[in-house]
Design an enzyme around this catalytic site. Sequence first.
Site, PDB file in Angstrom:
ATOM      1  N   THR A   1       0.225   1.467   6.746  1.00 60.87           N
ATOM      2  CA  THR A   1      -0.379  -0.170   5.942  1.00 60.87           C
ATOM      3  C   THR A   1      -0.025  -1.359   7.488  1.00 60.87           C
ATOM      4  O   THR A   1       0.901  -1.664   7.509  1.00 60.87           O
ATOM      5  CB  THR A   1       1.077  -0.314   4.779  1.00 60.87           C
ATOM      6  OG1 THR A   1       0.933  -1.134   3.759  1.00 60.87           O
ATOM      7  CG2 THR A   1       2.235   0.397   5.220  1.00 60.87           C
ATOM      8  N   GLY A   2      -0.589  -2.149   6.109  1.00 55.59           N
ATOM      9  CA  GLY A   2      -0.917  -3.563   6.988  1.00 55.59           C
ATOM     10  C   GLY A   2      -1.478  -4.094   6.960  1.00 55.59           C
ATOM     11  O   GLY A   2      -2.669  -4.564   6.210  1.00 55.59           O
TER      12      GLY A   2
ATOM     13  N   ARG B   1     -14.384  -7.740   0.212  1.00 57.48           N
ATOM     14  CA  ARG B   1     -13.171  -7.398   1.250  1.00 57.48           C
ATOM     15  C   ARG B   1     -12.788  -6.334   0.726  1.00 57.48           C
ATOM     16  O   ARG B   1     -11.962  -5.543   0.257  1.00 57.48           O
ATOM     17  CB  ARG B   1     -12.498  -8.404   1.397  1.00 57.48           C
ATOM     18  CG  ARG B   1     -11.665  -7.730   2.736  1.00 57.48           C
ATOM     19  CD  ARG B   1      -9.706  -7.422   2.503  1.00 57.48           C
ATOM     20  NE  ARG B   1      -9.658  -7.247   3.495  1.00 57.48           N
ATOM     21  CZ  ARG B   1      -8.144  -6.339   3.645  1.00 57.48           C
ATOM     22  NH1 ARG B   1      -8.146  -5.637   2.841  1.00 57.48           N
ATOM     23  NH2 ARG B   1      -7.542  -6.015   4.461  1.00 57.48           N
TER      24      ARG B   1
ATOM     25  N   GLY C   1     -10.247  -3.301   3.630  1.00 64.12           N
ATOM     26  CA  GLY C   1      -9.379  -3.125   4.292  1.00 64.12           C
ATOM     27  C   GLY C   1      -9.714  -1.781   5.120  1.00 64.12           C
ATOM     28  O   GLY C   1     -10.264  -1.092   4.786  1.00 64.12           O
ATOM     29  N   ASP C   2      -8.182  -0.937   5.850  1.00 63.44           N
ATOM     30  CA  ASP C   2      -8.439  -0.556   6.692  1.00 63.44           C
ATOM     31  C   ASP C   2      -7.926   1.001   5.619  1.00 63.44           C
ATOM     32  O   ASP C   2      -8.795   2.611   6.162  1.00 63.44           O
ATOM     33  CB  ASP C   2      -7.613  -0.136   7.818  1.00 63.44           C
ATOM     34  CG  ASP C   2      -6.025  -0.297   7.240  1.00 63.44           C
ATOM     35  OD1 ASP C   2      -5.498  -1.473   5.993  1.00 63.44           O
ATOM     36  OD2 ASP C   2      -4.923  -0.207   7.427  1.00 63.44           O
TER      37      ASP C   2
ATOM     38  N   THR D   1       0.769  -0.826  -0.296  1.00 65.74           N
ATOM     39  CA  THR D   1      -0.313  -0.312   0.495  1.00 65.74           C
ATOM     40  C   THR D   1       0.832   1.821  -0.054  1.00 65.74           C
ATOM     41  O   THR D   1       2.339   1.620   0.091  1.00 65.74           O
ATOM     42  CB  THR D   1      -1.149  -0.274   1.088  1.00 65.74           C
ATOM     43  OG1 THR D   1      -1.705  -1.028   1.358  1.00 65.74           O
ATOM     44  CG2 THR D   1      -1.972   1.447   1.550  1.00 65.74           C
TER      45      THR D   1
END
Length: 340
Positions: A258-259, A235, A237-238, A207
Site C-alpha cells: 500500500t502506498g 489512472r 495504481g500498483d 488500500t
Amino acid sequence: MKKPLIIFLTIFIIIVQAGFSAQAQAKKEEKPFAIAIHGGAGTMSKAYLTPEKEKAYKAKLKQAVDTGYMVLKKGGSSVDAVIAAIRILEHSPLFNAGKGAVYTYEETHELDASIMEGKTLNAGAVAGVSKIKSPIQLAKLVMDKSEHVMLSGQGAEQFAQSQGVKLIDNHWFDTESRYKSLQEAKQIILQKDASLMEQPVDYKFGTVGAVALDRNGDLAAGTSTGGMSAKRFGRIGDSPIIGAGTYANNDSCAVSATGHGEYFIRYHVAADICARVQYLKKSVHEAATTVIQEVLKPAGGNGGVIVIDTQGEIATVFNTEGMYRAVRAYKQDAKVAIYK
Ligand code: ASP
C-alpha cells in the site's frame, strides 16, 4: 491365561499403540498457518484519528484477521483466507476499498484489485471497475474462470455479468468523508499544475490487503483499493499489478503493498521483496526493510508492505507515520497496530 484372552489383549495393545503413534505423527506433521492484513499506510494525524475512530479501525482489522485465520484453521486455502479477510475490509466504509473508496477527480469511484496464488503462480486482477461491489472477488473469478490475468473497465464488468455477478450503482461507494477529502485534494491540485496530478504530501492511503500461509504450505496475497483520491484519466495504481502491489510464490513469499502506486510500479516492490528472499536468502523482514526503507524512501515513494513466508514468518514494514495492520501468527491471538 487363556489363549483367546492373550490374543485379544495383544490386538488391543497394538490398536492402542497405533492410535497413539498416528496422533503423534499427525502432531509432528501439523504445519503452521498464519495471516497478516493491512488497511493502508500514510499520515495518521491525531486530529483525524480520534480515540473513537482508532477503536473502530482496530475492531474492524481484528474482525478481518480473525475471519481469515478461522478459514485457515478449518483447513481452507490461503486464497480463501485472503479473500475472506479483504471482503470484510471492502465492506467497511473506514477503508479505501469497496464501500468507502476514494473519489476520482470526476467525483466517481474506480476500483482496482488483484489476487495471486503462490503454488501455481496463477493470478487475477481487475482495474478501473466502477460497478463491482467486491473487486477482490471479481479478481478471483478472473483467476479461476478466465484465460487472462487482468481485465479492466467495462470489459471486466461484462465478464462479471457473464459469471453471474450483479452490477451495482457507482453511488453505492459514496461516503461523506471521502467526498470531503476529494474537495481538499482538488484545492491543492488546483494550486499546482493539475496536469501533473501531484498528490498532497500528507496523502492518506487506505488500500486493503492480505497475505496468508495455509496448512498445505501454500501462500497467497491479495490487494483491493479505490486508488488515489482525485485520480484522473483512468489512472491505475500498483494494487492490481502483479509484481508491484501483489505477489505470491511458494519459493519465496507473499506480499501485499500500500502506498504511492506510481513508485511501487516503477520499483516492482512486491516482486523485488520476493526475489531478495528467494535468491539472496534474506528473511522477509530484511528484504522488506531494504526495499521500503533503502530503495523506495530515498526515491520519494511512501507506503508499506505486509509479507509472509512459507514458515509463517511475518513482516510488516512501512516508511510512513503509520500503517493500519493486523497479524495472527500460528496458535496466537491477533495483534492489531496502527503506529510504529
Ligand atoms: N497503492 C494504491 C494506489 O496507488 C493506493 C494506496 O495504497 O492507498 O492506487
